[in-house]
Design an enzyme around this catalytic site. Sequence first.
Site, PDB file in Angstrom:
ATOM      1  N   GLY A  77       0.751  -1.389   0.007  1.00 50.87           N
ATOM      2  CA  GLY A  77       0.048   0.091   0.057  1.00 50.87           C
ATOM      3  C   GLY A  77       0.850   1.152  -0.162  1.00 50.87           C
ATOM      4  O   GLY A  77       0.654   2.115  -0.833  1.00 50.87           O
ATOM      5  N   CYS A  78       1.823   1.242   0.718  1.00 46.83           N
ATOM      6  CA  CYS A  78       2.884   2.321   0.875  1.00 46.83           C
ATOM      7  C   CYS A  78       3.451   2.747  -0.612  1.00 46.83           C
ATOM      8  O   CYS A  78       3.762   3.840  -0.713  1.00 46.83           O
ATOM      9  CB  CYS A  78       3.729   2.182   1.872  1.00 46.83           C
ATOM     10  N   THR A  79       3.961   1.561  -1.004  1.00 51.35           N
ATOM     11  CA  THR A  79       4.636   1.763  -2.482  1.00 51.35           C
ATOM     12  C   THR A  79       3.642   2.364  -3.658  1.00 51.35           C
ATOM     13  O   THR A  79       4.159   3.214  -4.213  1.00 51.35           O
ATOM     14  CB  THR A  79       5.118   0.211  -2.978  1.00 51.35           C
ATOM     15  N   ALA A  82       3.055   6.189  -2.585  1.00 45.25           N
ATOM     16  CA  ALA A  82       4.184   6.945  -2.985  1.00 45.25           C
ATOM     17  C   ALA A  82       4.564   7.088  -4.684  1.00 45.25           C
ATOM     18  O   ALA A  82       4.707   7.954  -5.183  1.00 45.25           O
ATOM     19  CB  ALA A  82       5.507   6.174  -2.351  1.00 45.25           C
TER      20      ALA A  82
END
Length: 183
Positions: A77-79, A82
């Site tokens: 999710g963070c990738t 970003a």
Amino acid sequence: MSRRNLIRVLLVSVLAIAASLNFTFPAFALGGALPLLNQPAPEFALPSNDSDGTVALSDYRGKWVVAYFYPADFTPGCTIEARKFQEDMPKYLDRNTQILGISADDVNSHQDFCDSEGLKFPLLADANGKISKAYGSWFGIRSARHTYIIDPEGILRATFTGVNPIVHSREVLAKLDELQQAS
């Protein structure tokens, strides 16, 4: 009357009584109390993967700031989140807006993440969670996925909780347009 119906009636009654007493509760999300809108955003100065070493909110007076908190580098999710911010970077630059990512990961992890994903905006290391806590975005040992829009004078103008990483950057851009047109 069945037990289930009795519980429903009691629950509805309690909620009706609470509503009639006009209680107000502070805004909470996973991570604690959120900072108040239209008030100065909590200040911070954190280590960054940028060559400058430390990035402070005050460094960006005169610019809009999107400060997004996220759980960890290299997670799915963070990738995605970003990457979406990076894809939309020209749109943010056109709006005089700086993106800052904040998590509990250290500067070395942030640098590896930026190198791996081609990120051109600073990632800040909030190792002890102090700033995440100030923004109501601390969840145990990690930052929660929250985003804040801060105006050029350092005033908090928008808060996003319950973020969907796939569409979040577009939501932030839409809100940024709304805020900038109103000012």
